[in-house]
Design an enzyme around this catalytic site. Structure first.
Site, PDB file in Angstrom:
ATOM      1  CG  HIS A   1      -4.558   9.176  -2.802  1.00  0.00           C
ATOM      2  ND1 HIS A   1      -5.008   8.654  -1.939  1.00  0.00           N
ATOM      3  CD2 HIS A   1      -3.356   9.552  -2.617  1.00  0.00           C
ATOM      4  CE1 HIS A   1      -3.963   8.722  -0.860  1.00  0.00           C
ATOM      5  NE2 HIS A   1      -3.154   9.403  -1.347  1.00  0.00           N
TER       6      HIS A   1
ATOM      7  CG  HIS B   1      -1.311  12.582   1.289  1.00  0.00           C
ATOM      8  ND1 HIS B   1      -1.970  11.469   0.722  1.00  0.00           N
ATOM      9  CD2 HIS B   1      -2.251  13.485   1.846  1.00  0.00           C
ATOM     10  CE1 HIS B   1      -3.326  11.434   1.070  1.00  0.00           C
ATOM     11  NE2 HIS B   1      -3.370  12.683   1.528  1.00  0.00           N
TER      12      HIS B   1
ATOM     13  CG  HIS C   1       2.209   9.017   2.096  1.00  0.00           C
ATOM     14  ND1 HIS C   1       1.210   9.110   3.200  1.00  0.00           N
ATOM     15  CD2 HIS C   1       1.648   9.422   0.824  1.00  0.00           C
ATOM     16  CE1 HIS C   1      -0.089   9.184   2.398  1.00  0.00           C
ATOM     17  NE2 HIS C   1       0.082   9.499   0.992  1.00  0.00           N
TER      18      HIS C   1
ATOM     19  CB  CYS D   1       1.538  11.071  -2.361  1.00  0.00           C
ATOM     20  SG  CYS D   1      -0.050  10.817  -2.354  1.00  0.00           S
TER      21      CYS D   1
HETATM   22 FE   LIG Z   1      -1.051   9.770  -0.547  1.00  0.00          FE
END
Ligand SMILES: [Fe+2]
Length: 120
Positions: free
Chosen positions: A69, A113, A41, A110
């Protein structure tokens, strides 16, 4: 440092000005605050051609780009400007920005996330 806010529909509001508060219905989004794999990330920044090109990949290990995702966007903050490159599933989690700056921040978002940042 840029500030980011998100509403319940996934819309973003952002500013490079200090002290900007959240518009009604938006919540602050903090970078690097989710417990997830950092190597997938945190943006990896490469200054190419003597800094004239800024290459960004998310992350050191390429992040998935599946419909459920993926990295929604990558942004460069430098010299008081914020440049956002939107991405779609199936694309490579990477982009180029025009360089000419020696330092700045690169952000990646993301969909699962959250927000990640790397200073360079
Ligand atoms: Fe991710």
């Amino acid at each position: 440092m840029a500030v980011f806010f998100k509403d319940a529909n996934g819309n973003f509001f952002t500013s490079v000005k200090a002290g900007v508060g959240a518009p009604e219905g938006f919540e602050p989004v903090e970078a690097n605050s989710v417990d997830a794999a950092r190597e997938k990330h945190v943006p990896a920044v490469d200054l190419e051609r003597d800094g004239h090109i800024i290459h960004v990949q998310v992350g050191e290990v390429a992040h998935p780009m599946e419909p459920e995702h993926y990295i929604e966007w990558i942004a460069l903050e430098a010299d008081g400007r914020l440049e956002v490159h939107a991405l779609k599933p199936g694309q490579t989690p990477a982009t180029f920005f025009a360089g000419g700056v020696k330092s700045g921040r690169v952000y990646a978002y993301c969909n699962l996330h959250g927000l990640w940042v790397k200073e360079f």
